[in-house]
Design an enzyme around this catalytic site. Structure first.
Site, PDB file in Angstrom:
ATOM      1  N   HIS A 171       8.431  -8.867   6.731  1.00 39.64           N
ATOM      2  CA  HIS A 171       8.875 -10.161   6.169  1.00 39.64           C
ATOM      3  C   HIS A 171       9.398 -11.132   7.404  1.00 39.64           C
ATOM      4  O   HIS A 171      10.530 -11.281   7.370  1.00 39.64           O
ATOM      5  CB  HIS A 171       9.676 -10.155   5.152  1.00 39.64           C
ATOM      6  N   VAL A 174       5.630 -14.693  10.950  1.00 40.79           N
ATOM      7  CA  VAL A 174       4.428 -14.754  10.998  1.00 40.79           C
ATOM      8  C   VAL A 174       3.724 -14.606   9.774  1.00 40.79           C
ATOM      9  O   VAL A 174       2.723 -15.067   9.442  1.00 40.79           O
ATOM     10  CB  VAL A 174       3.859 -13.684  12.079  1.00 40.79           C
ATOM     11  N   HIS A 175       4.467 -13.670   8.767  1.00 45.66           N
ATOM     12  CA  HIS A 175       3.777 -13.439   7.391  1.00 45.66           C
ATOM     13  C   HIS A 175       3.925 -15.170   6.903  1.00 45.66           C
ATOM     14  O   HIS A 175       3.013 -15.217   6.013  1.00 45.66           O
ATOM     15  CB  HIS A 175       4.855 -12.533   6.768  1.00 45.66           C
TER      16      HIS A 175
END
Ligand SMILES: [Zn+2]
Length: 441
Positions: A171, A174-175
């Site tokens: 989390h 990038v997520h």
């Protein structure tokens, strides 16, 4: 007392709605504990002690974070009224690259995967969320249309990216960039694209970019059982999602991104943003899914209708949030490893502090394959089957195809781990090309 009864009632409804114990397990793991923790509520202690007794942050083994933790804690205290952070704009100004890799023709997940790999590239110096979102806002003409101040937009995005915890294995920003990218692909699905308003697109992208803002790297049950102030603040209901939304609103207000709009409009934007982000609460999966299924069965979705369109946007964001199992194997596998690493890290903290280990968080009794097969079967597959029914495009069929292949790959790894046999039969799925638009399940 009312809260306890309400919580138990909600829990009963939830359990009643669950169509199997396995589903319950995954739902529980992925967020829902609506019953009051045995420790019980305590008065909110955000002002005096922003983090719980068990400070999971310090257990992340990243030396460079040690010095920054106090600063982060203090910033969180003022997440709704921060005004003195302008210097961050100067040191975090994103480099806007021409994102030639964007999947303009959304010709399939393979291409999406390539884009994502670029997102992760050092080219972006960790600014993929800023660069991507800024590009998309420009691409859709939203900055001009809503007369957004470019300095405020950049400052907002810098703060958004900064408020993700990049030491979280999964989390992190990038997520968020990955979900924003996926959301862009779904917004361009013909059925949706022809009906969406500019406001829908703006909200969809902002919701995707902020949907996990300030995620602590642990799930709701953890926050509840450690009596975290956020669990008390949001009464054990959609704790993380409420916090992501409120954090996003805090940044919108701090940067005054919508301050030029009439108050009623900006408040309405904030509310809709909340409605989208709250839909990502996986514990409410069955509620959204059955509503979606009913609409599809009755063929009564009218995208000219504002509330129907908003509902489909919610479904799109839900899909974008959990679409990793629908990606090509090499990419999907990496995400699976990352998310499981975060689960197991939580489990390690729970063990260390003699707390009950949350389902799927025990690295001694679970494997990545276990976790993924369950998640795919009970959460991802039902959602994407309905999404494919709705959008009915090559992209959605391709996603289902990847899902099917990836599940088979995890299944193939199971007996290998357990019995140490059939190794020869376990072919690396990367060598298996999935034709675009295929559906093998
Ligand atoms: Zn997410």
């Amino acid at each position: 007392m009312v809260t306890v009864i309400e919580s138990l009632y909600l829990t009963c409804i939830l359990i009643f709605c669950l169509y199997s114990d396995q589903t319950a397990l995954y739902i529980r793991m992925l967020g829902d504990v609506r019953v009051r923790s045995q420790v019980g509520f305590e008065p909110e202690r955000r002002g005096s002690h922003p983090y719980l007794g068990v400070d999971f942050r310090t257990l992340h083994s990243h030396a460079e974070l040690v010095g920054s933790i106090p600063a982060r804690r203090i910033r969180r205290l003022f997440s709704f009224q921060r005004h003195l952070l302008t210097s961050r704009l100067l040191r975090g100004t994103p480099h806007l690259s021409p994102l030639h890799f964007l999947d303009e023709d959304y010709c399939g997940q393979a291409k999406v995967a390539e884009q994502f790999l670029v997102l992760c590239s050092p080219l972006f110096s960790g600014n993929s969320l800023i660069s991507l979102t800024l590009y998309l806002l420009t691409h859709y003409g939203l900055i001009e249309l809503f007369q957004l101040d470019m300095v405020k937009v950049r400052r907002f995005l810098v703060l958004v990216q900064e408020d993700y915890h990049n030491h979280n294995p999964y989390h992190n920003s990038v997520h968020a960039a990955d979900v924003t990218q996926a959301m862009h692909c779904y917004l361009k699905e013909p059925k949706l694209a022809k009906s969406l308003t500019s406001c829908d697109v703006l909200l969809g992208l902002l919701a995707a970019a902020t949907h996990d803002l300030d995620h602590p790297g642990v799930n709701q049950p953890f926050l509840v059982k450690t009596n975290h102030y956020l669990a008390a603040l949001y009464r054990n209901t959609s704790v993380l999602e409420n916090h992501h939304w409120r954090s996003a609103v805090g940044l919108l207000r701090e940067t005054e991104l919508f301050s030029h709009l009439p108050t009623e409009d900006s408040l309405n934007m904030e509310r809709q943003l909340g409605s989208l982000i709250l839909a990502t609460d996986i514990s409410r999966q069955n509620e959204y899914l059955s509503k979606f299924r009913t609409h599809l069965d009755q063929e009564d979705l009218c995208l000219g209708n504002t509330s129907h369109r908003h509902f489909v946007l919610q479904m799109a964001l839900k899909c974008a949030d959990i679409c990793n199992p629908c990606r090509p194997w090499e990419l999907s596998k990496q995400w699976s490893e990352k998310v499981t690493e975060e689960f197991f890290h939580q489990g390690d903290i729970e063990k260390k502090h003699k707390l009950e280990v949350s389902p799927l968080c025990d690295s001694e009794t679970n494997s990545i394959a276990d976790v993924q097969i369950g998640f795919m079967t009970y959460v991802v597959e039902p959602l994407f089957a309905e999404w494919a029914r709705f959008s009915d495009t090559r992209l959605s069929q391709t996603m289902l195809g990847h899902l099917c292949l990836n599940k088979a790959s995890w299944n193939a790894m199971q007996p290998e781990e357990a019995e140490g046999e059939q190794a020869a039969a376990t072919e690396e799925p990367s060598s298996r090309a999935l034709p675009q638009g295929s559906q093998e399940c």
